[in-house]
Enzyme design. Structure first.
Site, short mmCIF file in Angstrom:
data_model
loop_
_atom_site.label_atom_id
_atom_site.label_comp_id
_atom_site.label_asym_id
_atom_site.label_seq_id
_atom_site.Cartn_x
_atom_site.Cartn_y
_atom_site.Cartn_z
N ASN A 91 1.80 0.54 -4.28
CA ASN A 91 1.24 1.89 -4.08
C ASN A 91 0.56 2.40 -5.35
O ASN A 91 0.25 3.58 -5.45
CB ASN A 91 2.35 2.86 -3.63
CG ASN A 91 3.48 2.96 -4.65
OD1 ASN A 91 3.40 2.38 -5.73
ND2 ASN A 91 4.52 3.70 -4.31
N HIS A 110 1.91 2.31 -8.42
CA HIS A 110 2.77 2.85 -9.47
C HIS A 110 2.73 1.95 -10.71
O HIS A 110 2.54 0.74 -10.61
CB HIS A 110 4.21 3.11 -8.98
CG HIS A 110 5.07 1.93 -8.74
ND1 HIS A 110 5.63 1.65 -7.50
CD2 HIS A 110 5.53 0.97 -9.56
CE1 HIS A 110 6.37 0.56 -7.60
NE2 HIS A 110 6.33 0.13 -8.84
C1 GLP Z 1 8.83 -2.32 -10.26
C2 GLP Z 1 8.67 -1.98 -11.74
C3 GLP Z 1 7.21 -1.96 -12.14
C4 GLP Z 1 6.52 -3.21 -11.64
C5 GLP Z 1 6.55 -3.22 -10.13
C6 GLP Z 1 5.80 -4.37 -9.51
O1 GLP Z 1 8.78 -1.22 -9.43
N1 GLP Z 1 9.24 -0.73 -12.07
O2 GLP Z 1 7.13 -1.87 -13.56
O3 GLP Z 1 5.20 -3.25 -12.10
O4 GLP Z 1 7.92 -3.27 -9.76
O5 GLP Z 1 6.66 -5.44 -9.33
P1 GLP Z 1 6.20 -6.93 -9.05
O6 GLP Z 1 5.64 -7.42 -10.32
O7 GLP Z 1 7.47 -7.62 -8.67
O8 GLP Z 1 5.20 -6.87 -7.95
#
Ligand code: GLP
Length: 239
Positions: A136, A138
């Site tokens: 999303n 973030h």
């Molecule tokens: C979590 C962390 C983020 C990270 C995101 C994406 O929510 N707080 O810092 O970027 O996951 O995760 P992934 O890399 O597993 O897609």
């Protein structure tokens, strides 16, 4: 923005690790902003390899992580402190006293956030901030919202983030619903921002974040205003 496209996830991890290594070699006492999630794992594996081959020295490096689940202690294998220890810190010569992750066990949210902002401030800010990208948009745990939160703050995780992160827990109901996260200001004040995003599932959000309107509804879109962003992806994500 500079964009590097690796042929696959492993290759993107090598590129990301090489950029992090360059930062450490150029400034051995640098402050790294580090990230969790599945994406940076291959970069961390490559950093460990560089360390083992004698090419990297972490003894003067300080690190400040983006976020931590509220209510998880450092020994909990789902905590981000545990993640950082097992995926990186236990395997390199960084002094753990120089590594910082928000204190998930601090019940007083105001104190937890102020303490963390003070840690960032007393280090003179971050030289290079590594970021992953939530589906999303973030960054850290800065979820879509009506405004860009500036400092470290307590967040209630969105359903989409809880669902995405449930893969690391026994069930979605085990995923903590709150977290402490570094704010957008601290991220934006980093001298260099290094975003790593891989896989087909990140394609849409990369487009929105870097080529769509700048809005707190897509927190990563604020990175368009940063003068020194590097995006590393793979062919699936960057097409
Ligand atoms: C979590 C962390 C983020 C990270 C995101 C994406 O929510 N707080 O810092 O970027 O996951 O995760 P992934 O890399 O597993 O897609």
């Amino acid at each position: 923005m500079k964009i590097y496209c690796g042929k696959d996830y492993e290759h993107a991890g090598r590129i990301t690790a090489n950029i992090l290594s360059a930062q450490i070699i150029m400034k051995p006492d640098c402050v790294l902003g580090l990230a969790t999630g599945s994406t940076p794992i291959s970069a961390y594996e490559n950093l460990i390899r560089h360390y083992e081959s004698g090419d990297l020295d972490f003894s003067l490096v300080h690190s400040i992580n983006l976020d931590e689940y509220r209510g998880l202690d450092p020994e909990n294998d789902q905590s981000y402190r545990y993640f950082m220890n097992t995926h990186l810190f236990d395997h390199i010569n960084i002094d753990k006293k120089n590594t910082f992750v928000p204190d998930g066990m601090e019940k007083d949210a105001e104190k937890a956030c102020q303490d963390y902002d003070e840690i960032i401030r007393s280090h003179g800010g971050i030289d290079l901030q590594l970021l992953g990208l939530g589906h999303n948009g973030h960054i850290g745990f800065n979820e879509p919202s009506d405004s860009f939160a500036k400092g470290t703050h307590l967040v209630t995780l969105t359903e989409s983030t809880v669902t995405a992160n449930a893969r690391f827990f026994a069930s979605a109901s085990d995923v903590p619903k709150e977290a402490y996260t570094m704010g957008i200001r601290s991220i934006m004040q980093a001298k260099i921002i290094l975003v790593m995003a891989c896989g087909e599932s990140k394609k849409e959000i990369i487009k929105k974040a870097f080529y769509g309107p700048i809005t707190p509804q897509v927190p990563a879109s604020v990175l368009q205003l940063h003068p020194n962003v590097i995006l590393v992806g793979d062919e699936a994500a960057l097409g």
